[in-house]
Design a protein around this motif. Structure first.
Motif, PDB file in Angstrom:
ATOM      1  N   ARG A   1      36.012  88.980 -11.359  1.00  0.00           N
ATOM      2  CA  ARG A   1      36.218  90.419 -11.448  1.00  0.00           C
ATOM      3  C   ARG A   1      35.200  91.174 -10.591  1.00  0.00           C
ATOM      4  O   ARG A   1      35.476  92.246 -10.078  1.00  0.00           O
ATOM      5  N   LYS A   2      34.018  90.575 -10.450  1.00  0.00           N
ATOM      6  CA  LYS A   2      32.940  91.262  -9.741  1.00  0.00           C
ATOM      7  C   LYS A   2      31.967  90.225  -9.194  1.00  0.00           C
ATOM      8  O   LYS A   2      31.670  89.231  -9.841  1.00  0.00           O
ATOM      9  N   ILE A   3      31.511  90.450  -7.963  1.00  0.00           N
ATOM     10  CA  ILE A   3      30.383  89.699  -7.402  1.00  0.00           C
ATOM     11  C   ILE A   3      29.280  90.712  -7.145  1.00  0.00           C
ATOM     12  O   ILE A   3      29.435  91.605  -6.306  1.00  0.00           O
ATOM     13  N   MET A   4      28.195  90.606  -7.883  1.00  0.00           N
ATOM     14  CA  MET A   4      27.156  91.636  -7.864  1.00  0.00           C
ATOM     15  C   MET A   4      25.804  91.005  -7.560  1.00  0.00           C
ATOM     16  O   MET A   4      25.574  89.826  -7.839  1.00  0.00           O
ATOM     17  N   PRO A   5      24.877  91.767  -6.976  1.00  0.00           N
ATOM     18  CA  PRO A   5      23.524  91.236  -6.758  1.00  0.00           C
ATOM     19  C   PRO A   5      22.869  90.854  -8.080  1.00  0.00           C
ATOM     20  O   PRO A   5      23.049  91.541  -9.094  1.00  0.00           O
ATOM     21  N   THR A   6      22.130  89.769  -8.079  1.00  0.00           N
ATOM     22  CA  THR A   6      21.422  89.344  -9.287  1.00  0.00           C
ATOM     23  C   THR A   6      20.141  90.156  -9.390  1.00  0.00           C
ATOM     24  O   THR A   6      19.028  89.655  -9.207  1.00  0.00           O
ATOM     25  N   GLU A   7      20.319  91.421  -9.665  1.00  0.00           N
ATOM     26  CA  GLU A   7      19.213  92.373  -9.798  1.00  0.00           C
ATOM     27  C   GLU A   7      19.369  93.142 -11.094  1.00  0.00           C
ATOM     28  O   GLU A   7      20.484  93.322 -11.592  1.00  0.00           O
ATOM     29  N   VAL A   8      18.273  93.591 -11.611  1.00  0.00           N
ATOM     30  CA  VAL A   8      18.285  94.322 -12.872  1.00  0.00           C
ATOM     31  C   VAL A   8      17.501  95.615 -12.714  1.00  0.00           C
ATOM     32  O   VAL A   8      16.470  95.656 -12.031  1.00  0.00           O
ATOM     33  N   VAL A   9      18.026  96.682 -13.303  1.00  0.00           N
ATOM     34  CA  VAL A   9      17.307  97.948 -13.367  1.00  0.00           C
ATOM     35  C   VAL A   9      16.690  98.033 -14.762  1.00  0.00           C
ATOM     36  O   VAL A   9      17.401  98.117 -15.765  1.00  0.00           O
ATOM     37  N   LEU A  10      15.369  97.970 -14.824  1.00  0.00           N
ATOM     38  CA  LEU A  10      14.678  97.936 -16.117  1.00  0.00           C
ATOM     39  C   LEU A  10      14.866  99.253 -16.848  1.00  0.00           C
ATOM     40  O   LEU A  10      14.644 100.334 -16.292  1.00  0.00           O
ATOM     41  N   THR A  11      15.270  99.166 -18.110  1.00  0.00           N
ATOM     42  CA  THR A  11      15.497 100.391 -18.892  1.00  0.00           C
ATOM     43  C   THR A  11      14.189 101.114 -19.196  1.00  0.00           C
ATOM     44  O   THR A  11      14.180 102.325 -19.400  1.00  0.00           O
ATOM     45  N   THR A  12      13.079 100.369 -19.205  1.00  0.00           N
ATOM     46  CA  THR A  12      11.794 101.001 -19.555  1.00  0.00           C
ATOM     47  C   THR A  12      11.208 101.791 -18.390  1.00  0.00           C
ATOM     48  O   THR A  12      10.602 102.852 -18.592  1.00  0.00           O
ATOM     49  N   THR A  13      11.389 101.303 -17.158  1.00  0.00           N
ATOM     50  CA  THR A  13      10.749 101.948 -16.004  1.00  0.00           C
ATOM     51  C   THR A  13      11.737 102.454 -14.958  1.00  0.00           C
ATOM     52  O   THR A  13      11.372 103.264 -14.113  1.00  0.00           O
ATOM     53  N   GLY A  14      12.981 101.952 -14.991  1.00  0.00           N
ATOM     54  CA  GLY A  14      13.956 102.330 -13.976  1.00  0.00           C
ATOM     55  C   GLY A  14      13.767 101.602 -12.658  1.00  0.00           C
ATOM     56  O   GLY A  14      14.440 101.912 -11.672  1.00  0.00           O
ATOM     57  N   ILE A  15      12.862 100.633 -12.626  1.00  0.00           N
ATOM     58  CA  ILE A  15      12.596  99.880 -11.402  1.00  0.00           C
ATOM     59  C   ILE A  15      13.671  98.812 -11.213  1.00  0.00           C
ATOM     60  O   ILE A  15      14.062  98.132 -12.167  1.00  0.00           O
ATOM     61  N   ARG A  16      14.164  98.662  -9.974  1.00  0.00           N
ATOM     62  CA  ARG A  16      15.126  97.613  -9.642  1.00  0.00           C
ATOM     63  C   ARG A  16      14.375  96.386  -9.110  1.00  0.00           C
ATOM     64  O   ARG A  16      13.526  96.504  -8.231  1.00  0.00           O
ATOM     65  N   LYS A  17      14.681  95.221  -9.643  1.00  0.00           N
ATOM     66  CA  LYS A  17      14.013  93.998  -9.211  1.00  0.00           C
ATOM     67  C   LYS A  17      14.963  92.828  -9.365  1.00  0.00           C
ATOM     68  O   LYS A  17      15.981  92.915 -10.068  1.00  0.00           O
ATOM     69  N   ARG A  18      14.637  91.717  -8.709  1.00  0.00           N
ATOM     70  CA  ARG A  18      15.442  90.501  -8.852  1.00  0.00           C
ATOM     71  C   ARG A  18      15.307  89.951 -10.268  1.00  0.00           C
ATOM     72  O   ARG A  18      14.221  89.972 -10.853  1.00  0.00           O
ATOM     73  N   LEU A  19      16.392  89.445 -10.787  1.00  0.00           N
ATOM     74  CA  LEU A  19      16.420  88.988 -12.179  1.00  0.00           C
ATOM     75  C   LEU A  19      15.390  87.908 -12.444  1.00  0.00           C
ATOM     76  O   LEU A  19      14.746  87.886 -13.489  1.00  0.00           O
ATOM     77  N   PHE A  20      15.219  86.981 -11.479  1.00  0.00           N
ATOM     78  CA  PHE A  20      14.349  85.835 -11.717  1.00  0.00           C
ATOM     79  C   PHE A  20      12.922  86.057 -11.243  1.00  0.00           C
ATOM     80  O   PHE A  20      12.153  85.105 -11.137  1.00  0.00           O
ATOM     81  N   ASP A  21      12.550  87.290 -10.954  1.00  0.00           N
ATOM     82  CA  ASP A  21      11.155  87.627 -10.688  1.00  0.00           C
ATOM     83  C   ASP A  21      10.504  88.013 -12.012  1.00  0.00           C
ATOM     84  O   ASP A  21      10.665  89.141 -12.490  1.00  0.00           O
ATOM     85  N   TYR A  22       9.817  87.078 -12.642  1.00  0.00           N
ATOM     86  CA  TYR A  22       9.210  87.347 -13.947  1.00  0.00           C
ATOM     87  C   TYR A  22       7.926  86.547 -14.077  1.00  0.00           C
ATOM     88  O   TYR A  22       7.722  85.540 -13.402  1.00  0.00           O
ATOM     89  N   ASP A  23       7.058  87.026 -14.962  1.00  0.00           N
ATOM     90  CA  ASP A  23       5.776  86.363 -15.189  1.00  0.00           C
ATOM     91  C   ASP A  23       5.734  85.622 -16.522  1.00  0.00           C
ATOM     92  O   ASP A  23       5.071  84.591 -16.643  1.00  0.00           O
ATOM     93  N   THR A  24       6.429  86.137 -17.526  1.00  0.00           N
ATOM     94  CA  THR A  24       6.422  85.517 -18.848  1.00  0.00           C
ATOM     95  C   THR A  24       7.848  85.339 -19.344  1.00  0.00           C
ATOM     96  O   THR A  24       8.788  85.979 -18.848  1.00  0.00           O
ATOM     97  N   THR A  25       8.000  84.475 -20.340  1.00  0.00           N
ATOM     98  CA  THR A  25       9.326  84.260 -20.930  1.00  0.00           C
ATOM     99  C   THR A  25       9.849  85.534 -21.577  1.00  0.00           C
ATOM    100  O   THR A  25      11.054  85.818 -21.530  1.00  0.00           O
ATOM    101  N   GLU A  26       8.948  86.314 -22.180  1.00  0.00           N
ATOM    102  CA  GLU A  26       9.361  87.568 -22.808  1.00  0.00           C
ATOM    103  C   GLU A  26       9.908  88.541 -21.764  1.00  0.00           C
ATOM    104  O   GLU A  26      10.894  89.251 -22.013  1.00  0.00           O
ATOM    105  N   GLU A  27       9.287  88.554 -20.588  1.00  0.00           N
ATOM    106  CA  GLU A  27       9.773  89.428 -19.518  1.00  0.00           C
ATOM    107  C   GLU A  27      11.151  88.985 -19.044  1.00  0.00           C
ATOM    108  O   GLU A  27      12.039  89.815 -18.814  1.00  0.00           O
ATOM    109  N   LEU A  28      11.355  87.670 -18.906  1.00  0.00           N
ATOM    110  CA  LEU A  28      12.667  87.147 -18.533  1.00  0.00           C
ATOM    111  C   LEU A  28      13.702  87.507 -19.587  1.00  0.00           C
ATOM    112  O   LEU A  28      14.838  87.894 -19.258  1.00  0.00           O
ATOM    113  N   HIS A  29      13.326  87.404 -20.864  1.00  0.00           N
ATOM    114  CA  HIS A  29      14.238  87.740 -21.956  1.00  0.00           C
ATOM    115  C   HIS A  29      14.698  89.194 -21.843  1.00  0.00           C
ATOM    116  O   HIS A  29      15.905  89.492 -21.912  1.00  0.00           O
ATOM    117  N   ASP A  30      13.761  90.114 -21.663  1.00  0.00           N
ATOM    118  CA  ASP A  30      14.108  91.537 -21.586  1.00  0.00           C
ATOM    119  C   ASP A  30      14.970  91.825 -20.355  1.00  0.00           C
ATOM    120  O   ASP A  30      15.902  92.649 -20.413  1.00  0.00           O
TER     121      ASP A  30
END
Length: 376
Positions: free
Chosen positions: A34-63
């Motif tokens: 149905r859709k091919i989309m960039p694997t990017e996420v816009v964080l609800t807390t800051t509005g920053i767009r970043k790659r999904l797998f750019d994370y430092d902790t498991t909790e950050e990946l979870h969010d």
């Protein structure tokens, strides 16, 4: 087909193929995502767009997974994930933390009913309804080779290297910077667009001539308009022709793409090799470039004939043959997942929510204890 009908009478399962650069999403039994989309996420807390797998902790990946999946469900698919069945396409050698965190998000946050994890190479081959092939997946961050024989993945023959879409982008950037192009123009989206629109894999003969310092006349250059900056980037013909040579560069490590495929086949037993040589499947967005299949065939045939290392190990007259994939190569694996989810496997092989809640653990592909039936 009563099994098929009973499955499809329910809400159709959702199929996800979360890649490093792009995510394919849709429903089972459909011919394309149905859709091919960039694997990017816009964080609800800051509005920053970043790659999904750019994370430092498991909790950050979870969010980040929560935000990413919410976008998929409520913006693109327009369905509630609660009590839905899922098919997730994944690499069998992918990070354990990713599959564990994804399962936790799906089961505990979105309350899905079951998740079926399917291996990317094997499920891509299922689209052809053939049991044997060398599956070559050229993705964004890496290129991987997995032989499949009689429906079984030969894990010991798995090979991968770091050249993929990102390496091609880096090579385009390097050559354009040397040509005097301003760095601020060379964003990731511009580099990808230049790659897709202008670049190709050159022929074996022209590559051999260049290696002998007999460089042939380069193809014509093209002008690429950067609309955001209202500027023009001149893409030289030599760049268009040579950026993909990083996949074919000879080295003592024998780690170029043709060597990778041949070494993977050699790691299989003698009785498998002829069938694998005659059954090669290219998949992934990186395999869609013009000229790749022809160049690969020429390179591997040349190595079989001229390289003593391979000539002494492959016996008889062998001809490499390639399958034509169903649909586009960039969503071949997703299509396999969509077909798999429309069969009874979604009932018999899925990880159910009740089973997951007992241990909050996903059975590992390579752990025999995890996959042993209960009571054995």
């Amino acid at each position: 087909m009563p099994i098929y009908e009973s499955v499809m009478q329910e809400k159709p399962p959702i199929v996800l193929d979360i890649g490093t650069a792009y995510t394919k999403l849709g429903f089972t039994a459909e011919a394309c995502p149905r859709k091919i989309m960039p694997t990017e996420v816009v964080l609800t807390t800051t509005g920053i767009r970043k790659r999904l797998f750019d994370y430092d902790t498991t909790e950050e990946l979870h969010d980040q997974l929560v935000d990413f999946l919410q976008t998929i469900f409520f913006k693109h698919l327009l369905v509630s994930p609660k009590e839905r069945k899922f098919v997730v396409v994944e690499n069998v050698f992918g990070p354990t933390v990713l599959r564990e965190t994804l399962a936790r998000v799906l089961f505990l946050h979105f309350d899905v009913s079951s998740v079926l994890f399917v291996p990317v190479h094997l499920i891509a081959l299922s689209t052809l309804a053939v049991p044997t092939a060398v599956v070559v997946d050229i993705g964004y961050s890496e290129t991987s080779v997995m032989p499949v024989y009689s429906g079984v993945q030969i894990m010991s023959a798995f090979k991968d290297q770091s050249y993929g879409g990102s390496a091609i982008h880096a090579e385009i950037r390097r050559q354009l910077l040397e040509a005097g192009i301003k760095e601020d123009l060379l964003t990731e989206s511009v580099l990808e667009d230049i790659k897709v629109r202008t670049c190709f894999v050159t022929t074996f003969e022209r590559s051999q001539a260049r290696a002998k310092d007999q460089a042939p006349t380069p193809p014509p250059g093209v002008d690429y308009i950067v609309s955001d900056h209202d500027e023009v980037i001149h893409v030289p013909g030599s760049l268009r022709e040579t950026v993909y040579e990083i996949m074919f560069e000879p080295s003592n490590e024998r780690d170029s793409l043709p060597h990778l495929i041949l070494r993977s086949i050699l790691d299989c037993t003698l009785d498998m090799r002829r069938a694998l040589v005659e059954s090669v499947l290219l998949m992934g967005g990186g395999s869609m470039v013009q000229g790749l299949q022809s160049r690969l065939r020429h390179e591997m045939q040349h190595l079989l004939a001229e390289d003593p290392f391979y000539a002494s190990r492959f016996h008889g007259q062998l001809q490499f043959k390639f399958y034509n994939p169903i649909g586009k190569q960039n969503f071949t694996a997703w299509l396999g997942g969509a077909l798999c989810g429309a069969t009874d496997l979604i009932q018999t092989r899925s990880l159910a929510k009740e089973t997951y809640l007992k241990s909050e653990h996903v059975p590992d592909w390579s752990n025999l204890c995890d996959n042993r039936p209960t009571g054995s």
